[in-house]
Design a protein around this motif. Sequence first.
Motif, PDB file in Angstrom:
ATOM      1  N   LEU A 162      11.297 -28.800  21.275  1.00 11.70           N
ATOM      2  CA  LEU A 162      12.696 -29.192  21.463  1.00 11.70           C
ATOM      3  C   LEU A 162      13.610 -28.376  20.543  1.00 11.70           C
ATOM      4  N   GLY A 189       1.679 -33.063  19.536  1.00 14.64           N
ATOM      5  CA  GLY A 189       2.930 -33.734  19.884  1.00 14.64           C
ATOM      6  C   GLY A 189       2.682 -34.930  20.772  1.00 14.64           C
ATOM      7  N   PHE A 190       3.599 -35.154  21.716  1.00 16.96           N
ATOM      8  CA  PHE A 190       3.435 -36.277  22.646  1.00 16.96           C
ATOM      9  C   PHE A 190       3.609 -35.775  24.064  1.00 16.96           C
ATOM     10  N   PRO A 191       3.065 -36.531  25.045  1.00 16.68           N
ATOM     11  CA  PRO A 191       3.067 -36.028  26.419  1.00 16.68           C
ATOM     12  C   PRO A 191       4.182 -36.620  27.265  1.00 16.68           C
ATOM     13  N   ASP A 192       4.517 -35.893  28.327  1.00 17.09           N
ATOM     14  CA  ASP A 192       5.202 -36.526  29.446  1.00 17.09           C
ATOM     15  C   ASP A 192       4.145 -37.235  30.291  1.00 17.09           C
ATOM     16  N   PHE A 193       4.474 -38.446  30.746  1.00  7.26           N
ATOM     17  CA  PHE A 193       3.489 -39.225  31.508  1.00  7.26           C
ATOM     18  C   PHE A 193       2.953 -38.451  32.704  1.00  7.26           C
ATOM     19  N   HIS A 201       8.435 -30.917  17.896  1.00  5.53           N
ATOM     20  CA  HIS A 201       9.689 -30.565  17.233  1.00  5.53           C
ATOM     21  C   HIS A 201       9.490 -29.269  16.450  1.00  5.53           C
ATOM     22  N   PRO A 222      -4.276 -31.805  22.368  1.00  2.00           N
ATOM     23  CA  PRO A 222      -2.894 -31.418  22.676  1.00  2.00           C
ATOM     24  C   PRO A 222      -1.935 -32.018  21.649  1.00  2.00           C
ATOM     25  N   VAL A 227       6.323 -27.733  25.015  1.00  2.00           N
ATOM     26  CA  VAL A 227       7.748 -27.433  24.887  1.00  2.00           C
ATOM     27  C   VAL A 227       8.207 -27.906  23.514  1.00  2.00           C
ATOM     28  N   SER A 274       3.748 -35.037  33.968  1.00  2.00           N
ATOM     29  CA  SER A 274       3.385 -33.604  33.923  1.00  2.00           C
ATOM     30  C   SER A 274       2.325 -33.326  32.877  1.00  2.00           C
ATOM     31  N   ARG A 275       2.163 -34.217  31.942  1.00  2.00           N
ATOM     32  CA  ARG A 275       1.253 -34.061  30.800  1.00  2.00           C
ATOM     33  C   ARG A 275       1.670 -32.906  29.897  1.00  2.00           C
ATOM     34  N   THR A 276       2.811 -32.294  30.144  1.00  2.00           N
ATOM     35  CA  THR A 276       3.339 -31.279  29.219  1.00  2.00           C
ATOM     36  C   THR A 276       3.547 -31.924  27.853  1.00  2.00           C
ATOM     37  N   ARG A 277       3.281 -31.145  26.804  1.00  3.87           N
ATOM     38  CA  ARG A 277       3.413 -31.659  25.450  1.00  3.87           C
ATOM     39  C   ARG A 277       4.771 -31.332  24.868  1.00  3.87           C
ATOM     40  N   VAL A 278       5.266 -32.220  24.036  1.00  2.00           N
ATOM     41  CA  VAL A 278       6.561 -32.051  23.393  1.00  2.00           C
ATOM     42  C   VAL A 278       6.363 -32.074  21.878  1.00  2.00           C
TER      43      VAL A 278
END
Lengths: 396, 396
Positions: free
Chosen positions: A394, A284-288, A296, A282, A392, A290-294
């Motif tokens: 940004l 980018g980086f995750p939300d702790f 740029h 995966p 996602v 939701s594990r959704t990736r972020v």
Amino acid sequence: MTRGTGTGHGSGNGPGNGSGTEDRRTDPFAGISPPARLAAPDEAIGPDELALATRNHGLPLEAMRYAVTPAGLHYVLTHYDIPAADADTWQLTVRGRVSSPLTLDLDTLMSLPAATQRVTMECAGNGRARLSPRPVSQPWLLEAVGTAEWTGVPLRTLLAAADVAPDATEAIFTGADHGVERGVEQDYRRSLPLAVAAAAHPEVLVAYAMNNAPLPPQHGFPLRLIVPGWYGMAHVKWLHEIVLTASPFTGFQQATAYRYRRTPDDPGEPVTRIAPRALLIPPGFPDFMSRTRVVHPGPVPLEGRAWSGQAQVTRVEVSYDNATTWHSADLAPTDPAHPWSWRHWHTTWTATPGPHVLTPRATDAEGHTQPTIQPWNRGGFGNNLAQRVEVVCLPT
Amino acid sequence: MTRGTGTGHGSGNGPGNGSGTEDRRTDPFAGISPPARLAAPDEAIGPDELALATRNHGLPLEAMRYAVTPAGLHYVLTHYDIPAADADTWQLTVRGRVSSPLTLDLDTLMSLPAATQRVTMECAGNGRARLSPRPVSQPWLLEAVGTAEWTGVPLRTLLAAADVAPDATEAIFTGADHGVERGVEQDYRRSLPLAVAAAAHPEVLVAYAMNNAPLPPQHGFPLRLIVPGWYGMAHVKWLHEIVLTASPFTGFQQATAYRYRRTPDDPGEPVTRIAPRALLIPPGFPDFMSRTRVVHPGPVPLEGRAWSGQAQVTRVEVSYDNATTWHSADLAPTDPAHPWSWRHWHTTWTATPGPHVLTPRATDAEGHTQPTIQPWNRGGFGNNLAQRVEVVCLPT
């Protein structure tokens, strides 16, 4: 090597034949050993599934960056308990339909010519928790995989030394882990067709080392069967007995569990080799939570691994629009030294602000590929539905 | 050791002071980074909790048989991703309220006098999934614990070399893991009071080895802080920066997460040292799915481990009747070499046919003990509610 003085082409007594040797006293276990079942359509993960999920574990997908999975990151699935094992007294016996039964201690086994193989192993239940309806068992999402360098004695060496009888058709492997499952008290036990067990390509190993160190307890210390290309249930841990038989093994893990079936009464087909799969690290980086990736906006390097136990992976494609259109990724060259290991792949995606779903898909040399609409069977086996990575991007 | 030419008793700029340095652009993360919440009374484990449970993992309780937890069995909790780390270029900096800022590469760090400590580490969220209402986060049952031999440089050595300013009150530790949590993008970062960071008893380590081998990636390779007696959130992994400050650190993991609070608005108390706990190795053998234990009538040896980060464990009792009556277990002698390690305990239970609930309970030298009625806080921290092991004894 100790050659036993046993019965030669013996009686076939022993653990080989299912109900005679696996205790089927269903009543004492009635309240504590539930039958197989499917979760209701709206049923979330239960306490029983959670108890398995907190004991067993997958490969955090970012650890696919390592060609060989470091200790402790390779997936682990233990049916019962990790048994205590004493290397000093451990013995492996080879008996049944053989002329020369064997009993080997570890020193003897380790004095024999050894082989090392890099093998990608995957749990047959990987992907189970993504199914609807969900078979209630170990609730894997996608992470029940790992690749290790296994060192041990080729099984065909031991079979040759034991002088397998002409009428033998299967080899049955018994581990030291003991428990009850759907009312059946048992040691964990699986068989392989003799043609698979004795083959040179792929070569089955009786392994005593993982990544150049003794097997960790959770991976079968001191001995584990390694069957390149097959799902994990075949790689019997805490191996202490091999019995050659002339009739099909009907034990629980062979005839009841680990079958592709649509209904409870369907005899089903046995689970054997690993279906193709590509997984993406995966980005980018995750939300702790939701594990959704972020990510740029701009170029985002994508990479992952792909494997199949049926044939070499020959193509990986990636979709950036939720499995609508597909783009070829670059596959690393095949490595003749490691035909049973996953292959690295990479590509670059240009991210634009907003939500995206990334999906990789592998195809192997025999044309097997991954579905984007779920396959389904009652055990939740071999579910190689393509991964969905929610990202996602940004704003700029 | 490279001594920096920095600002000496510097400005305190950098990662030290919360909102100025942790990005609080809440809006871009609105849809993907949920606030803290409690599960509804009938709400089972959700897909987000399952995704954490399949990545992270506990200690299978039978592995408490090992005084030192073998590689891969120690619990792991990673907030974001395991970062890629290059040992050749890794640097640890010590700066802020110091006279002599330091920048050390790994070779330099490993050339300094080292210490080894056997430390029992437990996640502050251990036991969270047993709470009602359940705080939604990593859903640990009881298994988020492990004991390892950590080797590294005493932190007080580095602080002395950096010459900490008289007005410094805290040390802030930054790891390389990056993610977003409740809308806050951040590197994982925690502080310790200077009195704790610089103490000799217990001695905080900057560790580079675990069980006499380099740290595995998931345990912080190449460097991890070790704070004997404290819950796991203090043991910062992938450590690359230490900043001394003269004001309280208000970063997310210090001021928002890891606090004992009853309501969202309660400022709460910080989570620090480990509350006492005894765990029993579940006896007999398990059912695969229910994990209920099965034993036969007669004497059943029971054993386990007990620990406290507050004071030495001095008593372990076991109940065989669902926490109604209690029996003293035998505690192994204290080991002066390992004051921060769990203690082994054992006893014998005489099983009679039928269902039973076994419960161990630890008490430490300061009189702290374990509750049998759940404590509760919004984060699900420090829940040392006594274990319940359901056992069925078969008929004679």
